[in-house]
Design an enzyme around this catalytic site. Structure first.
Site, PDB file in Angstrom:
ATOM      1  N   GLY A   1       0.846  -1.188   0.000  1.00 58.51           N
ATOM      2  CA  GLY A   1       0.000   0.000   0.000  1.00 58.51           C
ATOM      3  C   GLY A   1       0.877   1.230   0.000  1.00 58.51           C
TER       4      GLY A   1
ATOM      5  CG  HIS B   1     -18.544  11.795   5.756  1.00 64.65           C
ATOM      6  ND1 HIS B   1     -19.248  12.944   5.527  1.00 64.65           N
ATOM      7  CD2 HIS B   1     -17.299  12.167   6.110  1.00 64.65           C
ATOM      8  CE1 HIS B   1     -18.442  13.977   5.737  1.00 64.65           C
ATOM      9  NE2 HIS B   1     -17.254  13.531   6.082  1.00 64.65           N
TER      10      HIS B   1
ATOM     11  N   GLY C   1      -0.461   4.576   0.295  1.00 68.31           N
ATOM     12  CA  GLY C   1      -1.179   5.778   0.715  1.00 68.31           C
ATOM     13  C   GLY C   1      -0.348   6.553   1.724  1.00 68.31           C
ATOM     14  CG  LEU C   2      -1.872  10.195   3.574  1.00 67.16           C
ATOM     15  CD1 LEU C   2      -2.837  10.926   4.493  1.00 67.16           C
ATOM     16  CD2 LEU C   2      -0.808  11.150   3.069  1.00 67.16           C
ATOM     17  CB  ALA C   3      -0.192   4.418   6.542  1.00 66.74           C
TER      18      ALA C   3
ATOM     19  NE  ARG D   1     -16.144  13.054   9.312  1.00 66.48           N
ATOM     20  CZ  ARG D   1     -15.014  12.840   8.668  1.00 66.48           C
ATOM     21  NH1 ARG D   1     -14.541  11.614   8.562  1.00 66.48           N
ATOM     22  NH2 ARG D   1     -14.351  13.826   8.103  1.00 66.48           N
TER      23      ARG D   1
END
Lengths: 658, 254, 255
Positions: A40, A266, A42-44, A330
């Protein structure tokens, strides 16, 4: 099995500092011999891979997209929280920690969340140093906006594209390491199994999505940074490719899956327009700063929203939650919208929507402020709207354009129609304080783990967690494990465990092709999504969950008899990719219902209709103040392991935003 | 000096040279036009022919002209080479194209090639003959300095280097190659006038993109000035070719 | 909202990168104007699967206009007829009943076709890897507010940083030039003090990689910017030219 979260001793404030100075280190010469696999980007994933490579580890990164820059972190809109207190409004690490625990309805681990709040400030420094163009004041200082569930302004942002800018920052750090030869990148590769040797994660089996070849990759440690599983609902704000496969394969190999039923719905998404819908689009929570949510006071009112006078509008969030108003968390906002729509006050063709109206803020908040700035006396309504529009355009322009693109309506003129949609999954692989799963050497970072958000995540905290895990947590905590692995030589990939794992992957693929049924993968995915949304969505009850489990089992059986996967395994074959992912969703869906059934309380995103009080969720701290960590047994049977949550620094209270 | 080669062989470096030579050629156009406007004088070509003599013999001008010739060749060569490379950058073309740019900007290669052909024709007719042809016509001018009255007579059979310009008894005598006559004769033919007018139209299109594009390549794009550059470029690309084209048309009709 | 529509699609089909490829014609019926262009393709693919044919491969992921994965050349224009919109955000209300729509992959030497409408854009990643970053290791930072950046500069840098790396600029350019993409990154970092220390190296290296990847050169037609879903301006290309020439003529690099 007794779960040990490995939380360091000592007072909350000094746990992480002390841990960092005590955690075993790996010397630079040894780091070069240690290989880390990151799945992965993504950000992580990107931030972890870049940081580990900078430290000297040999890193391999895998992503299923054509470039690491496409990971779905890129779609995050509103912002990222950090306890910088730049606004001098009383923010602090403790307050961010407290807000996050409370926002998560007291189902998150104190020590992890405190650490998250602590490192949040470093994230902003890091991103700015990378050249992330956050919004600025004229004087050159960073700007903040407010977000749901908090009473301070601590959210840093870049228009409505914060996730994009942060990801591109992490991506650039990753690309830099790739360019320097410290990271090997495998784009268009999908991880299809974890290889476990002597109880430790030692590698993965990945499929080259272009050629269809199965590849074996060794690693001293494997990091899963593969995001959430919201696509189990078919319709969600996740990307089309977002999936649970990597986490699920790890789960089947022994990693516990924690709190799978905690899904975040959400409140502000563009409503479904028809059966053809393939995904849902979020309208950032930050819009609730400037928009007011309402429905007509009269049920079934069919008038055009602009024709409904002020006194006939029900600003139900402001009415029900005067302290937080439109900025309630949320889960609360979503349930309130559902409640109004179920009671017949919904708007639009489907009646499954509420209004998010910018007019009054356009005129009063921004229009008047601009007019005052420009020294315009008694501005006309048109002038105010025009002035306000300019400001709103700068803050959220891309979101308004996107809304217009999708619905064909201009949100500057007509209120947006919004409805809740699946967005984020708080549940995920169970990890300890080190972010290690129950398989030694296998880590889960970001949305893929369960750790920081409890039963509900606050807005702008996902970006914070992904980057915290990747930049500032894993680089330290991985040392605790790898320091004892320096003697382990790279295991050749002809080891029987690799052969076995590859054989299993191959046989699953062959099985999918051999069915030659009559229905497409999407057909099953849509049906699964409907079951999940109806029975394990915004509101759940025992009867529904029990029947959902039966339905999912039946659907799974049908899938393995009736699915049709065209083409072959040795080519670029998106249908095959989807089939594998949906097969895993069909198992995960069942576990989610099992978990939801087990948790006989309402908390955060998990709302059991049986457990409520005046329409508000009724938590049961005496019996359910635990993390439900599910252990996979043969044939979709699970064992429940409980990690009790201990609150030493926070007094648990009923969560109230009134 | 490796870096000089790498700089100018990069795609940006080649563009830089194209832009610099292109903008230099724009300044040449202005000078050339100012000289040519003397063809409008009703002095039987006295001014024009002495100007032609000056331009072909002055050492400074001769030095600059070397730069000019190399600019023309360099600009053409680079342009064609880039066009070839650019073609190669898309080996399979689209079946349907609806390009969102100005037509001229996409066809600079074609327009430039037409201009190059025109320059060849133009130079072989005037420049080459003027420099090399034996038997090029001469003209003698007698100017009465007091009255300004000019009388002329054709001369021939003179050596090609001959040039006379002196004043005696209040009369200026000039003997010069009669390029003016060459022009007059050339532009009596309709097809030749049409060729020139069309070529100038091609030049106009080439300039309409090239002028402002040159500035963009040099990195001169600024919110405050770019609109002015674009506006000036447009005016330039219309006025200069128009004025050039006016000469053969005028000479044809007069 | 008007009724549904029937359309003829001419789609490029190519088995793999070695295949020659050809257009295939398909009919789709009852397309709702509220569908996105990709959802229309989903419908077509379902139709193909049910007939036992191979569905059309196309890149897509976020379907909200930000990941940059979708990449269709529709009726002669990357991302179709609208300005500032990606293929996934293009909705069928932009078409009419009875239309014939031609769909091709991005065409460029540097973007070889993988299958059908899917192309390989890894050249973009290699360009970024050659210099599209600030060399700062994790943790090597000072307080964020110690770096002051005026709002105008921050906004301008953001307007360049908004690039989604989809490659529409290359697809639109008659020269298949990547200048808009490369300039967006160079320009973003040139506008910010963080990018200053390595600005020369960055410009030199990124341009060199861009050339090596086989993109064409820029002839300032402006088609890239006109088709860019994030409407990135040509000013960034000019800034990149300045950065590059400035670097070439003043850096210490003699190679």
């Amino acid at each position: 099995m007794k779960l040990d979260a490995k939380i360091p001793e000592g007072p909350l404030e000094s746990k992480w500092t002390k841990y960092r100075s005590k955690v075993p280190l790996v010397n630079p010469a040894n780091k070069r011999n240690l290989e880390v696999i990151v799945v992965g980007s993504g950000l992580a994933g990107s931030s972890a891979a870049a940081s580990l490579a900078e430290m000297g580890y040999k890193v391999k990164v895998f992503c299923f997209q054509d470039s690491p820059r496409r990971a779905h972190s890129i779609a995050a809109q509103g912002g990222i929280n950090a306890a910088k207190n730049y606004q001098n409004d009383g923010d602090s690490v403790y307050r961010l920690f407290y807000d996050t625990i409370k926002g998560g309805d007291y189902r998150a681990r104190e020590a992890n969340v405190y650490r998250l709040a602590e490192v949040s400030v470093n994230i902003i420094d890091q991103c700015v140093a990378q050249g992330v163009p956050f919004a600025r004041e004229y004087g050159g200082l960073l700007k903040n906006r407010s977000f749901g569930g908090t009473q301070v302004k601590r959210t840093f942002y870049a228009a409505g594209q914060t996730g994009q800018q942060l990801l591109l920052g992490a991506y650039s750090a990753l690309q830099r390491q790739i360019g320097m030869g410290n990271v090997q990148m495998f784009a268009r590769h999908e991880m299809l199994d974890v290889v476990v040797i002597d109880g430790k994660a030692r590698g993965i089996i990945a499929r080259d999505l272009v050629t269809g070849n199965l590849e074996r990759h060794f690693g001293h440690a494997v990091l899963l940074c593969t995001g959430g599983y919201g696509n189990v609902f078919y319709l969600s704000t996740n990307a089309m490719g977002s999936n649970v496969t990597a986490a699920w394969k790890a789960h089947r190999k022994g990693a516990f899956f924690a709190n799978p039923c905690f899904t975040q719905i959400h409140p502000t998404c563009i409503p479904v327009s028809g059966d053809h819908q393939s995904k849902l689009t979020l309208m950032s929570e930050s819009l609730r700063n400037d928009g007011r949510i309402w429905v007509p006071k009269k049920a079934g009112d069919t008038r055009h929203p602009n024709d409904i006078p002020e006194e006939e509008r029900d600003y139900y969030l402001e009415r029900r939650y005067p302290a937080f108003g439109n900025l309630v968390p949320r889960d609360v906002a979503s349930r309130a919208a559902k409640e109004r729509c179920d009671a017949g006050f919904g708007v639009g063709n489907s009646k499954q929507a509420v209004y998010l109206d910018f007019k009054s803020n356009l005129i009063n908040k921004y229009g008047r402020a601009e007019a005052a700035k420009l020294g315009i006396q008694n501005p006309s309504m048109e002038k105010l709207i025009a002035l306000g529009k300019e400001v709103v355009k700068e803050e959220y322009g891309n979101l308004f354009d996107m809304y217009k693109q999708i619905t064909g309506e201009d949100p500057y003129e007509v209120p947006m129609r919004i409805y809740p949609a699946v967005h984020y999954t708080m549940g995920g692989l169970w990890v300890d304080y080190n972010l290690m799963t129950t398989i030694p050497g296998l880590y889960a970072l970001g949305e893929a783990n369960f750790s920081d958000h409890g039963a509900n995540r606050l807005g702008a905290s996902a970006l914070m967690q992904g980057l915290a895990d990747g930049y500032f947590v894993i680089p330290y905590t991985i040392g605790a494990y790898l320091s004892s692995e320096i003697k382990t030589k790279a295991i050749p990939t002809d080891h029987p465990a690799f052969e076995e794992a590859e054989k299993n992957v191959k046989s699953t693929i062959n099985q999918l092709f051999s069915i030659k049924g009559s229905k497409s993968v999407d057909y099953f995915h849509k049906r699964l999504g409907k079951i999940m949304w109806d029975k394990c969505g915004m509101a759940r009850n025992e009867k529904g969950l029990i029947s959902a489990i039966d339905e999912i089992r039946a659907l799974r059986a049908e899938f393995w008899k009736e699915v049709r996967v065209p083409g072959s395994a040795d080519e670029f074959n998106p249908e095959l990719e989807k089939a594998g992912r949906v097969a895993d969703f069909l198992e995960l869906g069942e576990l989610m219902c099992v978990d939801a059934l087990d948790r006989k309380e309402s908390c955060g995103g998990h709302f059991r209709e049986e457990y409520e009080e005046d329409g508000e969720a009724l938590r049961d701290d005496d019996n359910y103040k635990y993390v439900a960590a599910w252990e996979y047994k043969e044939n979709t049977q699970w064992n429940l392991n409980k990690e009790d949550l201990v609150y030493e620094n926070i007094t648990i209270a009923k969560r109230s935003y009134k | 000096m490796n870096w000089v080669i790498t700089t100018f062989s990069s795609s940006l470096g080649k563009k830089l040279l194209t832009a610099l030579t292109g903008l230099f050629l724009c300044t040449f156009l202005v000078v050339h036009l100012l000289g040519n406007l003397q063809l409008f004088y009703s002095d039987e070509g006295l001014a024009f022919n002495t100007y032609a003599r000056f331009m072909t013999t002055n050492p400074l001008i001769k030095t600059v002209s070397i730069l000019l010739y190399s600019s023309i060749l360099g600009h053409a060569f680079l342009g064609l080479y880039l066009a070839y490379k650019n073609k190669k950058a898309r080996p399979v073309s689209y079946a349907s194209v609806n390009n969102q740019s100005v037509w001229a900007s996409r066809n600079m290669g074609v327009l430039g090639t037409m201009i190059l052909l025109f320059i060849v024709v133009h130079m072989s007719d005037f420049w080459y003959e003027y420099h090399n042809e034996d038997g090029f016509p001469f003209k003698e001018y007698k100017v009465e300095l007091l009255t300004g009255k000019v009388s002329t007579s054709a001369k021939s059979g003179l050596d090609k280097g001959v040039y006379v310009d002196y004043v005696q008894d209040g009369v200026r005598t000039v003997i010069a190659k009669d390029l003016f006559l060459e022009c007059k004769e050339a532009f009596e033919q309709l097809w030749y006038v049409v060729l020139y007018v069309i070529s100038m139209a091609v030049l106009a299109f080439h300039l309409s993109h090239g002028f402002q594009s040159g500035f963009q390549t040099l990195g001169l794009n600024h919110k405050k000035y770019t609109s002015a550059i674009k506006w000036f470029g447009l005016v330039f690309s219309i006025l200069i070719p128009l004025a050039f084209a006016a000469i053969p048309v005028y000479m044809y009709f007069s | 909202m008007s009724g549904t529509m029937n359309l003829t699609l001419k789609v490029w089909r190519q088995k793999n990168k070695n295949d020659k490829g050809a257009f295939a014609t398909y009919q789709v019926k009852d397309i709702s104007p509220d569908m996105s262009f990709l959802e229309m393709f989903d419908v077509l693919n379902e139709q193909l699967i049910s007939k036992g044919e191979t569905p059309i491969a196309f890149d897509h992921d976020c379907r909200e206009g930000i990941c940059g994965m979708c990449s269709m050349y529709i009726n002669g224009r990357p991302h179709g007829p609208l300005k500032g919109v990606t293929t996934c955000q293009l909705h069928m209300r932009s078409f009419h009943d009875g239309d014939t729509i031609v769909v091709e992959p991005w065409r460029a030497q540097a973007f070889p076709v993988i299958k059908d409408l899917v192309v390989d854009r890894s050249s973009f990643d290699r360009i970024i890897a050659s210099g599209g970053f600030v060399s700062v290791n994790t943790g090597n930072t000072k307080d964020a507010n110690n770096i002051l950046i005026g709002k105008e500069d921050a906004d301008e840098a953001f307007s360049a940083a908004a690039c989604i790396g989809c490659g529409a600029c290359v697809a639109a350019c008659k020269n298949a030039s990547a200048m808009l993409f490369v300039s967006a990154k160079i320009s973003q970092l040139a506008m910010l003090p963080q990018g200053d220390p390595e600005r020369k190296r960055r410009a030199e290296n990124m341009v060199e990689t861009m050339d090596e990847e086989g993109f064409g050169s820029c002839t300032n037609t402006g088609a890239c910017s006109a088709e860019c879903p994030k409407e990135i301006s040509l000013e960034h290309i000019a800034r990149m030219n300045r950065e590059y020439f400035g670097a070439k003529f003043t850096s210490q690099n003699v190679k």
